[in-house]
Write an enzyme that holds these catalytic residues in place. Structure first.
Site, mmCIF file in Angstrom:
data_model
loop_
_atom_site.group_PDB
_atom_site.id
_atom_site.type_symbol
_atom_site.label_atom_id
_atom_site.label_comp_id
_atom_site.label_asym_id
_atom_site.label_seq_id
_atom_site.Cartn_x
_atom_site.Cartn_y
_atom_site.Cartn_z
ATOM 1 N N HIS A 1 -3.984 -7.306 -2.806
ATOM 2 C CA HIS A 1 -2.832 -6.213 -2.614
ATOM 3 C C HIS A 1 -1.728 -6.909 -3.055
ATOM 4 O O HIS A 1 -0.921 -7.566 -2.456
ATOM 5 C CB HIS A 1 -2.856 -5.632 -1.454
ATOM 6 C CG HIS A 1 -3.945 -4.998 -0.819
ATOM 7 N ND1 HIS A 1 -4.511 -3.940 -1.495
ATOM 8 C CD2 HIS A 1 -4.732 -5.210 0.223
ATOM 9 C CE1 HIS A 1 -5.622 -3.275 -0.643
ATOM 10 N NE2 HIS A 1 -5.844 -4.149 0.369
ATOM 11 N N VAL A 2 -1.283 -6.664 -4.696
ATOM 12 C CA VAL A 2 -0.159 -7.318 -5.025
ATOM 13 C C VAL A 2 0.202 -6.492 -6.179
ATOM 14 O O VAL A 2 -0.824 -5.947 -6.951
ATOM 15 C CB VAL A 2 -0.283 -8.778 -5.334
ATOM 16 C CG1 VAL A 2 -1.230 -8.864 -6.308
ATOM 17 C CG2 VAL A 2 1.024 -9.384 -5.622
#
Length: 404
Positions: free
Chosen positions: A162-163
């Site tokens: 998640h980035v």
């Protein structure tokens, strides 16, 4: 009168001695010659061994062969083992061999990650799945460290976390290929809203573990009240969630507006191989299998298998219900940039399906009020076991740029 000396005693005695002396002299000469050649051969062998050892040492110390060895090779001939047999077959990497899946929270990424774990074992590629779920924005130093760590993974690899989008080329690092999946914005918001409060069917207490600081009044807050009375969780910038994953690390990417929207669209066109929509997940998996066969071959068969389907029985969000039409209309207006981006992605996805030869099932536009009534029934709940929970715990001291 001639004398016959053949039978004389003297002649009989001298002949054997003469022959014996001659043989002795001949044997001594041959022995001397052989001895001389033996010494020369020994010396030649020792000298050759010394030259070979010295040449090898010189070659290793200086990174190349000395001229004398080159001359010897030229004298003996230029043919080598490689000339006769050819070079060994190189290890050919698939293309692309560097893939990044910067998964968007509550958009079915857990489903895809479980599939990837099975596929990585079957197809022998390196899958690196980060356990960091609540830090999507990074400082400039953190960006560089992460990009270098990703680039050092043995190829072929697929990295997932998640980035928000990372621009590798800005830091002169080879840019990997990106893939992603998004979901109808309101449906994604509803799934996250109830999941944070009540978890899923796997256990009654798992939501208390995920959000231990949430007070009872907040946990049982009616979603219609949250939306209509403009609580922070149900208003911007918290609702501006999907676009930053594609816009990048620039501070302006977190501000709802046209600039972030256009930059996100540009990055999708320039850096993402495919961005699918969760509402058509099977078609997404089929396209991934077509575009990245060395990663996703047989993914659709695995997804449809009974054993895999059992994993999803306990992961549906509990107590999830659809807000009133008035609340949905307010929510839709607040998320208009998110819907602009979602419709753009949907159109691009359908265009890709058309080019490959897949037919798209006609679906109602996301802008129709009748569609908003059916939000809770439109998308099957994905396996979001370890999805990112939207919090305000991210570091505010951060710099960066979005993709150029």
């Amino acid at each position: 009168m001639m004398k016959n000396f053949s039978n004389s005693p003297l002649h009989n005695n001298q002949t054997p001695n003469h022959i014996r002396d001659w043989n002795n002299k001949k044997f001594g000469f041959l022995s001397a010659v052989l001895l001389r050649f033996s010494l020369r051969g020994y010396g030649f062998c020792m000298a050759s061994l010394f030259i070979f050892c010295f040449g090898s040492l010189f070659y290793q110390l200086n990174g190349g062969p000395p001229n004398i060895l080159l001359d010897i090779r030229q004298y003996l001939g230029e043919s080598t083992y490689l000339d006769d047999h050819g070079p060994p077959a190189p290890h050919v990497l698939p293309f692309p061999s560097q893939v990044v899946y910067n998964r968007v929270g509550k958009c079915g990424s857990r489903t895809v990650v479980i599939l990837l774990r099975l596929l990585a074992e079957r197809h022998q590629f390196n899958l690196v799945s980060s356990d960091i779920h609540n830090k999507t924005r990074l400082t400039k130093h953190e960006q560089v460290d992460l990009m270098r760590n990703i680039s050092n993974i043995p190829q072929p690899f697929l990295y997932t976390r998640h980035v928000h989008f990372l621009n590798f080329t800005r830091f002169r690092i080879e840019q990997p290929v990106y893939i992603n999946i998004i979901r109808d914005p309101i449906n994604r918001f509803l799934s996250n809203y109830f999941f944070r409060r009540f978890g899923d069917w796997r256990g009654e207490q798992n939501h208390l573990i995920r959000t231990p600081g949430m007070k009872g009044d907040e946990r049982y807050l009616d979603i219609n009240v949250c939306i209509l009375e403009n609580y922070p969780e149900c208003s911007n910038p918290r609702l501006f969630y999907i676009i930053p994953y594609f816009c990048g690390q620039h501070p302006q990417c977190r501000e709802p507006g046209q600039w972030a929207l256009e930059r996100a669209k540009q990055n999708v066109l320039e850096n993402f191989l495919i961005v699918g929509i969760l509402e058509e997940l099977e078609d997404v998996l089929l396209l991934l299998e077509r575009l990245l066969p060395h990663y996703f071959t047989d993914v659709l068969n695995i997804y449809k298998s009974p054993d895999y389907r059992k994993m999803g029985n306990m992961t549906g969000t509990v107590r999830k219900h659809t807000p009133t039409l008035e609340a949905l209309q307010v929510l839709y207006h607040r998320m208009r940039y998110e819907y602009d981006f979602y419709n753009f992605i949907r159109d691009q996805f359908h265009l890709m399906k058309k080019k490959i030869g897949l037919k798209s099932v006609p679906r109602p536009s996301s802008q129709q009020a009748s569609f908003l009534r059916d939000l809770s029934l439109r998308t099957p709940e994905p396996l979001d076991e370890d999805e990112e929970l939207e919090t305000d715990l991210e570091d505010d001291d951060w710099l960066g740029v979005c993709g150029s």
